[in-house]
Enzyme design. Structure first.
Site, mmCIF file in Angstrom:
data_model
loop_
_atom_site.group_PDB
_atom_site.id
_atom_site.type_symbol
_atom_site.label_atom_id
_atom_site.label_comp_id
_atom_site.label_asym_id
_atom_site.label_seq_id
_atom_site.Cartn_x
_atom_site.Cartn_y
_atom_site.Cartn_z
ATOM 1 N N CYS A 3 -0.249 6.120 7.000
ATOM 2 C CA CYS A 3 -1.638 5.851 7.397
ATOM 3 C C CYS A 3 -1.677 5.150 8.755
ATOM 4 O O CYS A 3 -0.864 4.271 9.031
ATOM 5 C CB CYS A 3 -2.299 4.984 6.333
ATOM 6 N N CYS A 10 -10.489 -10.335 22.490
ATOM 7 C CA CYS A 10 -9.705 -9.566 21.516
ATOM 8 C C CYS A 10 -8.505 -8.933 22.201
ATOM 9 O O CYS A 10 -7.894 -8.023 21.658
ATOM 10 C CB CYS A 10 -10.579 -8.516 20.833
ATOM 11 N N ASP A 22 -17.827 -12.792 25.287
ATOM 12 C CA ASP A 22 -17.020 -12.104 24.265
ATOM 13 C C ASP A 22 -16.934 -10.630 24.662
ATOM 14 O O ASP A 22 -17.519 -9.761 24.023
ATOM 15 C CB ASP A 22 -17.702 -12.274 22.886
ATOM 16 N N CYS A 37 0.842 -1.201 0.000
ATOM 17 C CA CYS A 37 0.000 0.000 0.000
ATOM 18 C C CYS A 37 0.877 1.251 0.000
ATOM 19 O O CYS A 37 1.783 1.384 0.825
ATOM 20 C CB CYS A 37 -0.886 -0.015 1.245
#
Ligand SMILES: C[S@@+](CC[C@H](N)C(=O)[O-])C[C@H]1O[C@@H](n2cnc3c(N)ncnc32)[C@H](O)[C@@H]1O
Length: 472
Positions: free
Chosen positions: A98, A429, A402, A92
């Site tokens: 970015c 996560c 979760d 990219c």
């Protein structure tokens, strides 16, 4: 130049190990041997830890020290002396500036190896656990073009708008992104069309300082299984007249555009959400199917952003739950109910608990739309709703959780034990909070059996893990 000598710029030069803590402005040579959670390379100078943005394990780099704290420092790469065998050219053109991707310069197998190692390190270091089996990470077949949702900021002036992502570490700078490699070509075409329309018609752009101007964000979604696309334009006022033609041109360019929505955020808070929604074209939702269940996704709904890997993640959850059809399942932090609905087919009853009312409404609607009648969704904080459920006499054979990155609230964890679940399936996560909570659950009589990392977010440092625990 000798070790520790002052160079022309006034900073000292260091090579190798055995040195004192470097000072800000020094230049040092550093062997990078690890990757930190956020994706920075980690090197050590006589035990002193340095974090280096853009460096990967195996690199030998010359680094300018930008921060020197008591226990660690940070540095910026001056030059790469020897590149790592795992270093690749990032495809990219925005990579590095970015703020979106952090790991494109690391070969995908090495990304996977480091994520797996981070899970192992966290469980070993933080949990103090009887080591559960750590299964090999499930990598993505396609580590690009996997995102089904992307949120772009609209900034700049009406004649020269910028539509894109924030520059790394700069929340006030938006890069004009022509194509993002994490989204599909359909989504890239939609992005280009929004930009063209904004430019050609000179639409006004919101200015956070003066709080004037219309356009703030554009969120793109594409349901991978149905092919339907959604464009959600977030603007400061309900200017349906101005934005109506944009919706028409988007549909003309991308016929799969099934929904164009205007969300109004008239508040100062810079978020791509609002209080008011207007359908500019098509329906107010798109439909995605996961493992035979149809999910209606509206502009404000949460949905797993990597459809392909979400299906694999949910398969792991299903295997871990080991349902026979007779079980009561409690799904904590259930979001829009994806896990609850997938498990309901093999359970006697499923209770889902979720904080956000809109997500609970989505879950309830999706249950109805799929003819699922054995699921109840409750709205509120787990630590408040769960005790009520337990007081009503509900016990779980299997508990699924979760939670967000922060993991369990301590109060939620203490009531959790009262559910008396035989089995817990914990989807996380954040391996650090997972390890902390597994440590706590071990104290409460559970034994972590195995953990399965799944790479939901290639090119980024994010890690997803499923852990299965059994009552000891
Ligand atoms: C990682 S998401 C779960 C996603 C869901 N399992 C799915 O796949 O669609 C975590 C969810 O927890 C919810 N949440 C955060 N804090 C909460 C709390 N204290 N009580 C209940 N839900 C909470 C968030 O709104 C979010 O939907």
């Amino acid at each position: 130049m000798a070790v520790g000598e002052i160079d022309a710029s006034g900073g000292r030069q260091y090579h190798g190990v055995g040195m004192a803590k470097p000072r800000r402005g020094d230049t040092i040579e550093l062997q990078i041997d690890d990757l930190a959670f956020g994706g920075d390379g980690v090197g050590r100078l006589d035990g002193y830890v340095m974090f280096v943005r853009g460096a990967v394990p195996g690199d030998l780099v010359r680094v300018r020290v930008t921060e020197s704290r008591a226990r660690y420092g940070r540095g910026a790469i001056v030059s790469i002396v020897h590149p790592s065998a795992d270093r690749v050219d990032a495809p990219c053109p925005y990579f590095g500036s970015c703020g979106g991707c952090r790991l494109q310069h690391l070969a995908y197998p090495a990304q996977l190896a480091f994520k797996e190692k981070q899970v192992r390190d966290c469980l070993a270091r933080l949990g103090g656990l009887d080591a559960p089996e750590i299964r090999p990470i499930m990598g993505a077949a396609d580590p690009y073009a996997y995102r089904n949702k992307m949120e772009f900021t609209i900034a700049g002036s009406p004649g020269a708008p910028t539509l894109g992502l924030h520059q790394a570490e700069r929340y006030d700078v938006v890069l004009d992104i022509e194509r993002c490699l994490l989204q599909s070509e359909t989504m890239n075409t939609l992005l280009a069309e929004v930009r063209r329309d904004v430019r050609e018609r000179g639409l006004s752009v919101y200015d956070p300082d003066s709080e004037q101007g219309l356009l703030r964000f554009v969120t793109l979604r594409e349901a991978r299984r149905s092919g339907e696309a959604m464009v959600n334009v977030v603007a400061s006022s309900p200017d349906v007249e101005t934005l109506g033609p944009l919706a028409v041109s988007l549909r003309a360019r991308v016929p799969a555009t099934a929904s164009v929505v205007l969300t109004v955020n008239s508040k100062k808070a810079s978020v791509a959400a609002g209080t008011e929604e207007h359908v500019l074209l098509g329906r107010e939702h798109i439909t995605e199917s996961l493992d035979g269940i149809a999910f209606e996704i509206s502009a404000g709904s949460f949905f797993q952003t990597n459809t392909v890997q979400a299906e694999r993640l949910f398969q792991v959850v299903r295997d871990a739950a080991g349902l026979t059809g007779a079980e009561t399942v409690v799904d904590l932090y259930c979001g829009t109910g994806a896990i609850s609905l997938l498990l309901a087919r093999q359970a006697r009853w499923v209770y889902g608990i979720e904080l956000i009312p809109a997500a609970v409404a989505d879950a309830t609607r999706n249950a109805r739309a799929n003819g699922i009648t054995n699921a109840t969704f409750l709205c509120g904080e787990v630590r408040h709703v769960l005790p009520d459920l337990v007081r009503q006499g509900v016990r779980a054979d299997v508990a699924v959780a979760d939670p967000p990155r922060a993991g369990f609230h301590p109060k939620a964890l203490s009531v959790f034990a009262a559910l008396e679940a035989r089995r817990i399936v914990y989807v996380s996560c954040n391996p650090a909070t997972l390890a902390r909570d597994l440590g706590d659950l071990t104290q409460r009589g559970y034994r972590p059996e195995w953990v399965q990392p799944v790479d939901m977010f290639p090119q980024t440092p994010h890690i997803e893990v499923v852990a299965r625990l059994a009552r000891a």
